[in-house]
Design an enzyme around this catalytic site. Sequence first.
Site, PDB file in Angstrom:
ATOM      1  N   TRP A 360       0.835  -1.214   0.000  1.00 26.25           N
ATOM      2  CA  TRP A 360       0.000   0.000   0.000  1.00 26.25           C
ATOM      3  C   TRP A 360       0.864   1.256   0.000  1.00 26.25           C
ATOM      4  O   TRP A 360       0.359   2.346  -0.240  1.00 26.25           O
ATOM      5  CB  TRP A 360      -0.925   0.007   1.221  1.00 26.25           C
ATOM      6  CG  TRP A 360      -0.217   0.220   2.541  1.00 26.25           C
ATOM      7  CD1 TRP A 360       0.834  -0.502   3.033  1.00 26.25           C
ATOM      8  CD2 TRP A 360      -0.503   1.223   3.520  1.00 26.25           C
ATOM      9  NE1 TRP A 360       1.206  -0.022   4.273  1.00 26.25           N
ATOM     10  CE2 TRP A 360       0.401   1.034   4.606  1.00 26.25           C
ATOM     11  CE3 TRP A 360      -1.440   2.252   3.607  1.00 26.25           C
ATOM     12  CZ2 TRP A 360       0.405   1.848   5.741  1.00 26.25           C
ATOM     13  CZ3 TRP A 360      -1.434   3.045   4.747  1.00 26.25           C
ATOM     14  CH2 TRP A 360      -0.524   2.845   5.789  1.00 26.25           C
ATOM     15  N   ASP A 361       2.161   1.098   0.245  1.00 22.68           N
ATOM     16  CA  ASP A 361       3.084   2.231   0.211  1.00 22.68           C
ATOM     17  C   ASP A 361       2.854   3.077  -1.044  1.00 22.68           C
ATOM     18  O   ASP A 361       2.934   4.298  -1.023  1.00 22.68           O
ATOM     19  CB  ASP A 361       4.546   1.750   0.166  1.00 22.68           C
ATOM     20  CG  ASP A 361       4.927   0.830   1.306  1.00 22.68           C
ATOM     21  OD1 ASP A 361       4.072   0.049   1.758  1.00 22.68           O
ATOM     22  OD2 ASP A 361       6.093   0.878   1.746  1.00 22.68           O
ATOM     23  N   GLU A 487       0.638  -2.576  12.315  1.00 18.45           N
ATOM     24  CA  GLU A 487       0.792  -4.039  12.324  1.00 18.45           C
ATOM     25  C   GLU A 487       1.084  -4.583  13.712  1.00 18.45           C
ATOM     26  O   GLU A 487       1.380  -5.764  13.860  1.00 18.45           O
ATOM     27  CB  GLU A 487       1.886  -4.443  11.341  1.00 18.45           C
ATOM     28  CG  GLU A 487       1.512  -4.086   9.924  1.00 18.45           C
ATOM     29  CD  GLU A 487       2.549  -4.517   8.900  1.00 18.45           C
ATOM     30  OE1 GLU A 487       3.665  -4.869   9.290  1.00 18.45           O
ATOM     31  OE2 GLU A 487       2.220  -4.487   7.706  1.00 18.45           O
ATOM     32  N   LYS A 591       2.852   0.462  15.993  1.00 20.07           N
ATOM     33  CA  LYS A 591       4.052   0.401  15.157  1.00 20.07           C
ATOM     34  C   LYS A 591       4.171   1.656  14.290  1.00 20.07           C
ATOM     35  O   LYS A 591       5.249   2.203  14.110  1.00 20.07           O
ATOM     36  CB  LYS A 591       3.953  -0.839  14.253  1.00 20.07           C
ATOM     37  CG  LYS A 591       5.141  -1.047  13.344  1.00 20.07           C
ATOM     38  CD  LYS A 591       4.924  -2.234  12.414  1.00 20.07           C
ATOM     39  CE  LYS A 591       6.148  -2.519  11.569  1.00 20.07           C
ATOM     40  NZ  LYS A 591       5.883  -3.506  10.506  1.00 20.07           N
ATOM     41  N   GLN A 592       3.040   2.080  13.731  1.00 16.67           N
ATOM     42  CA  GLN A 592       3.055   3.178  12.765  1.00 16.67           C
ATOM     43  C   GLN A 592       1.701   3.857  12.755  1.00 16.67           C
ATOM     44  O   GLN A 592       0.695   3.239  13.112  1.00 16.67           O
ATOM     45  CB  GLN A 592       3.363   2.628  11.385  1.00 16.67           C
ATOM     46  CG  GLN A 592       2.316   1.667  10.861  1.00 16.67           C
ATOM     47  CD  GLN A 592       2.843   0.773   9.764  1.00 16.67           C
ATOM     48  OE1 GLN A 592       3.224  -0.353  10.019  1.00 16.67           O
ATOM     49  NE2 GLN A 592       2.849   1.284   8.548  1.00 16.67           N
TER      50      GLN A 592
HETATM   51  C1  BGC Z   1       5.006  -1.638   7.284  1.00 13.71           C
HETATM   52  C2  BGC Z   1       3.985  -1.691   6.185  1.00 13.71           C
HETATM   53  C3  BGC Z   1       4.664  -1.404   4.867  1.00 13.71           C
HETATM   54  C4  BGC Z   1       5.830  -2.346   4.637  1.00 13.71           C
HETATM   55  C5  BGC Z   1       6.620  -2.024   3.389  1.00 13.71           C
HETATM   56  C6  BGC Z   1       6.125  -2.619   6.974  1.00 13.71           C
HETATM   57  O1  BGC Z   1       7.085  -2.524   7.963  1.00 13.71           O
HETATM   58  O2  BGC Z   1       4.433  -1.948   8.525  1.00 13.71           O
HETATM   59  O3  BGC Z   1       2.978  -0.742   6.417  1.00 13.71           O
HETATM   60  O4  BGC Z   1       3.768  -1.503   3.825  1.00 13.71           O
HETATM   61  O5  BGC Z   1       6.707  -2.264   5.734  1.00 13.71           O
HETATM   62  O6  BGC Z   1       7.170  -0.742   3.458  1.00 13.71           O
END
Ligand code: BGC
Length: 783
Positions: A360-361, A487, A591-592
């Site tokens: 999804w980035d 996540e 996490k984010q």
């Molecule tokens: C993140 C995801 C992301 C992926 C690739 C993961 O660490 O939690 O949101 O899409 O990295 O960048």
Amino acid sequence: MIRQTAYTVEPWCVREQTLDLDMLAQSESVFALSNGHIGLRGNLEEGEPHGLPGTYLNSVYELRPLPYAEGGYGYPESGQTVINVTNGKLIRLLVEDEPFDVRYGALRSHERVLDFREGTLTRSVEWTSPAGDSVRVRTVRLVSLVQRGVAAIHYEVEAVDRPVRVVVQSELVANESLPDLGKDPRMAGRLESPLVGEESVADKDTAVMVHRTRHSDLRVAAAMGHEIDGPEHTVTMDGFEDVCRYTVATRLQPGERLCLVKYLAYGWSSRRSRPAVHDQVIAALAAAKMTGWDGLVREQREFLDDFWAGADVELDGDAEVQQAVRFGLFHTLQAGARAERRSIPAKGLTGPGYDGHTFWDTESFVLPLLTYTRPEAAADALRWRHSTLDLAKERAEQLGLRGAAFPWRTIAGQECSGYWPAGTAAFHINADIADAVIRYYHATADEDFARDVGLELLVETARLWRSLGHHDTKGRFRIDGVTGPDEYSAVVDNNIYTNLMAQRNLRAAADVAEQYPEQARRMGVAEEETAEWRDAAAAVVIPWDKRLEVHPQNEGFTHHARWDFENTPPDHYPLLLNYPYFDIYRKQVVKQADLVLALHLRGDAFTDEQKVRNFAYYEGLTVRDSSLSACTQAVMAAETGHLELAHDYLGEAALMDLRDLEHNTRDGLHIASLAGAWNALVAGFGGMRQYTVRLSFAPRLPPGISRLAFRMRFRGRRLRVTITHDEVVYDLLSGDPLQIDHHGRPVDLNGGAVRMDVPPTPSRPTPAQPPGREPARRDKTAR
Ligand code: BGC
């Protein structure tokens, strides 16, 4: 980590003046060149030493088994891994029989420059061999942004103080051996010799090699051609299955030079025959030779001049971030410029990290930048998603759902995530794709796209939401058992980010279906279905914690125990590598940005007061174990008035790779974070939002930045916004008059500059982060 001084701080380039062999792999990522179709890591021409050799072609991958300790229904059986294709960067040099190798003899000077306006990587070295012979070598490399299948290297060697015999060997090499990448799950699966030779033809100054991947059955062709200028010389060409070598031998007097131009062409196909891909690269080579080296350089500059005219960001007061933001814009452009209906991977084509997968980035971080600066590239990326729609529909069917379920991670469209709680369950990717469609459509008014591509993407993702959620006994629309962007919470009920993005998706699908009734009817959309989408959207559940007066990220989240931040040692981050998921999942730790990303992208669904309280609450829980977080925290810190904190987060997002903040830049750049730095500036300090067709700004600068100016493209126009502490100047550089909002007030732009005041920033206590997880301060004098 990359030392602060590894690169000089300059506005339009990244310059390295010493060669640190321990940092080769990182600098290979930083100095990578790409056009979205071809990617060349910044490996030294002579091939050794290297951190990680890398030559990539977008969507050329190999299949590998995904073994499970305990399998389950619907788990993908095979994964896709980006492969290192035929290396055409190699140019070896022998000086009086001594191979030029920086580990031997003396490297008297070294410089590499990645130039964002020229689109070239230049290397200048002076080297003395162990036998005392000195040479100067200067190389300039480019991957053409104009000619998609072409790269070229200008190679020059000069004798310094005594005559030397030199031999230059220019090569194409397939199946290079690669170093082991270790056990971090974020790295790529290593594949030994993925290419099987089909053809190797070498004649005069030109060679072509065709290979096939063993399991994914893709045919890859690479060609090289040469021009030489210099004193009397001899040339030979050899061709073997995995190596073609063009050798030039000459004798140089002091000050005399041998100059070689190497043209490279790449092509691949899953369908075309060996002669067809052979001819394709020969044709690309002919076009490159006809353009000539000077022509390629000129074209590259013109392409980039045009890009910067609609995309540049100027920033006074923080020179490091100024450089980093242009670095980020440049690499994001490189990742997407000529991807042309192929994916834009999380690392672009700069390294094998995350197996070369797209997440999804792309839609949530990269496409906002491209939509407002190079909309053609955003449309291409969404056309790629559209081209994988059949696979997404099959996946939905396999999962017992309607519509389309796009993969969490993939190269060619099939789900490649073997860990479903942070994979398939992250259904939000479908709404993220829809959001990117809506954003692109609103920002460009591209009706052809909306009718031919956007509508179907919106309809099939809306169908997914309608079948994934359900109306409960009170009529509320619930979406249970999904994973949001964070996540560190998995398989939860009513993740607010997911629900709000699904709501937007459902409404947009109904709107666009009504706008194109004929096309919608052909997709089987009836009035009852659009009505159902609107009902579901209106009734979507948004949990609220009355006691704390904040939005829980998902139902029940605020009842979980807080993570024991106080007793988590600094070297135990990222948590995912040091604690079991079962424990992470049942605690309040983020996490984010998740709810905070909802505050940004669905800012229209929250009051100002809710934004302030929510932002402060989640600041205390967010550890930023993903590089996708800082940029969003910057945007919301700015909106809620924490301007210095926003500046700190901007710095982290922008410097992610120039400072190797996550210690994995060697595997490739964090393209979403680099693009995110642009979001942090434009959506953060510029306060740019586009919830519907209308564009709005709410600019405010932190003390450490005295001026910010950015350019953008919008519905056929070019705009420039220049912000200082007291005023904002809006310039419509080209295109029809436009009405925008400035801090909630309508402003007419009819050409010429319009000046507006910046309202005062409300003062609020700065929220605290978990201990040890504070971002590094940008402005050391403030706060
Ligand atoms: C993140 C995801 C992301 C992926 C690739 C993961 O660490 O939690 O949101 O899409 O990295 O960048």
